[in-house]
Structures are given as structure tokens and as C-alpha cells.
Scaffold this motif. Sequence first.
Motif, PDB file in Angstrom:
ATOM      1  N   GLU A   1       0.622  -0.951   0.555  1.00 26.10           N
ATOM      2  CA  GLU A   1       0.419   0.124   0.172  1.00 26.10           C
ATOM      3  C   GLU A   1       1.152   0.955  -0.253  1.00 26.10           C
TER       4      GLU A   1
ATOM      5  N   THR B   1       6.196   1.057   0.317  1.00 25.57           N
ATOM      6  CA  THR B   1       5.889  -0.348   0.927  1.00 25.57           C
ATOM      7  C   THR B   1       7.145  -0.728   1.560  1.00 25.57           C
TER       8      THR B   1
ATOM      9  N   ASP C   1       4.225   4.103   4.228  1.00 23.72           N
ATOM     10  CA  ASP C   1       2.604   4.138   5.234  1.00 23.72           C
ATOM     11  C   ASP C   1       3.098   2.610   5.233  1.00 23.72           C
ATOM     12  N   ARG C   2       3.766   1.257   4.894  1.00 22.44           N
ATOM     13  CA  ARG C   2       3.637   0.396   4.899  1.00 22.44           C
ATOM     14  C   ARG C   2       4.209  -0.592   5.569  1.00 22.44           C
TER      15      ARG C   2
ATOM     16  N   GLU D   1       3.599  -6.971   9.829  1.00 23.44           N
ATOM     17  CA  GLU D   1       3.679  -6.455   8.595  1.00 23.44           C
ATOM     18  C   GLU D   1       1.943  -5.583   9.564  1.00 23.44           C
TER      19      GLU D   1
ATOM     20  N   THR E   1       1.901  -1.023  10.104  1.00 23.68           N
ATOM     21  CA  THR E   1       1.994  -0.081   9.861  1.00 23.68           C
ATOM     22  C   THR E   1       3.537   0.411  10.888  1.00 23.68           C
TER      23      THR E   1
END
Length: 347
Positions: free
Chosen positions: A20, A23, A181-182, A194, A196
Motif C-alpha cells: 500500500e 511499502t 506507509d506500510r 506486517e 504500519t
Amino acid sequence: MEIHYRLERPIAMDVHLRVEGFTVLLGLSGEGKSTLLKAIAGLLPASGTPFGGLPVQQRPIGYLPQGYGLFPHLRAWENVAFPLLPGADRHREAMDLLARMGLADWSERYPATLSGGQRQRVALARALARRPQLLLLDEPTSALDMATRDEILEDLIAEMRQLQIPVLAVTHDPHLATMADRMAVLAGGTIVQEGTPRELFAEPANEAVARLVGFRNIFPATVASASSTGVWVSGPGWRLQTAPRPWARPGMAVAVGIRSEEVEIQDAAAGGENALCLQVAGLRDEGLALRLKLRGALSLDVLLPRLRQRDGGIIDPSGSLQVYMAPEHVHLFPPQGSADDQPREGG
């Protein structure tokens, strides 16, 4: 975008993660991060989704390998134009992409005359020339100097977000993960956690993740007692309280993790739970911070930022200190291989 790839060689892997925005996939050297990118790009035999079964040239992927793979005999604009279809206005399209990267004035330069950041932007412009649905970046910080790294990366990440192209960057650098973001962590050929960056840095799932996100204090312990209000763990000569853990059971062997910057120095008179008196075994300046090595019932690494250094940073190198660790800063990791040590989402 969901990614699920399996391969046997050169390393066995079964990786399932969600990409997303920007990443970051974090892992130690040798875990297979670059191998995974090559598999997704179609450069290694593997099965998976998306794009599985398509030949390399048909995969809508932009791929930046380590070193960027620019052709040394081609000028910047020619490198960018290389993947464009013959017959198109290749020079104009290449110049538009270089302008987007802020490199229009450098279009006639050869790679050897460009800085690491400039070469990275040229390689990124070339990747974008393929009109990709996914961008793959292999160790994007490796060729950048420390002085300009953050500025360059912030600009590139902002550009990717504006283009709304999902990016998967692999690295062993936890600093890059803080900008994502991730993020996900790769260990043992699979994703072990996995979510944030805030979730993973605050609540690593196990020892492997904790070490990758900067924990220096990790040591074995035994659960002494557990309730809805907290868990007590102990070792030879010490006992600490942690936040509640539903999986913790008395007698269970666990690992304890404490961030160096979350160990507090307090007055000896303060006492109380989670306080230990330890001997100073070493200290050194780290810029404006001070790093301490403490020995005693526990051996701890402590990092004191400038504002937390006692007496202006003057600490007796042969003296003792009382330290305190808040229960919420004492992390507990389940035994490796247990049901609670399996891959999971977030913290």
C-alpha cells in the motif's frame, strides 16, 4: 495490492504481503529480499501473483536494482528513453520524465558524471517510462550519502505518492522503514509481521523483528506470574513487571526486549518496582547523545538523548546508576516456534 510468491531456488521462500503506497520490506542480508524482487519482476523462476506466468517484458513493473543498472555509454535521457516504444517521440517523453525528477538540465550527462541521488532519479524515470503498475526498489539507500539521503528519499516518496503507483522497497535499513506507509519483516523465508511502521516499532512480534527495528536489550527470562493487570518476569537477581500478555503463563520461558532510549536514569532514593542498581561499564558520546553500558543483575545498553543526560551529561564512568523501566516499555516475546510467534498483522 496483494503479493504472494513462492520459489525454491536460490532460496526457499513463501511470501505473502500487502503493498500500500510506499511499502518497505525489512530483513537481514541473505534473507532473500533481492531474490523476491527478481522473482516478482520475472527474472527468476517462481510462481505467484500478480503477474505470475507473464514473461519479463510483459510485466507492468518498474524495477530499480542495486546500483540502478544504468547504461554507462548512454546519456541520461537515452537511458530513460530506452524502454520507450520505437517511433514514439522518445526524446520528448524522456525529457518530460527527467523534468518530473528535477533533472532536465542534466539530460546530456553520462551516469559516471552524476551523483548517487541523480543516478537514482534517472533510474526511476526510466522505470516510470514503462508505465508500471508496481515499482520495485532494491536497497534504495545504498548509494546515497548520509548528508542528502533523507531529502532525496522524501522527494522520491512524495513523487511516488503523487503518481499513486504502489512501491515495494526492500532494505536492511530500519531508517527507511520509518518513512514508509506500510512495512513488513522477512525472516526465514516468510513474512513474520506486517503493518504500519508505528505498529511494528512499538510492538514487535518476536525477537527477530525487535532486533531489526533497533532493540539492543534482548535477554531470556521466565514468567513468574501473570494476570489481567500485568506480567512479572524474572531472571537471576532481577524481576520486572510488563504489560498484560494473554498468552503468558507462569513458568514459560520468554524473551524480554527493552529499547535503549526507553531506559530511564533515576535518583537512588526513588526505588520502586522495575528499578535496578547497575554499574557503569562504559560510556561514549554519540553526537549529542550519550550511550552507556551497564552491568549487574542485568546488562543493559542505554541511550540518553541530550535533554535526559544527568548533570549536563557528566556521569562517573566507574560509578553506579539506578535505572527504571516503565512496564509498558518492557516488551515480552513468546518462545520461538510457539503459536504466538507466528506471522501476524500489526502489533
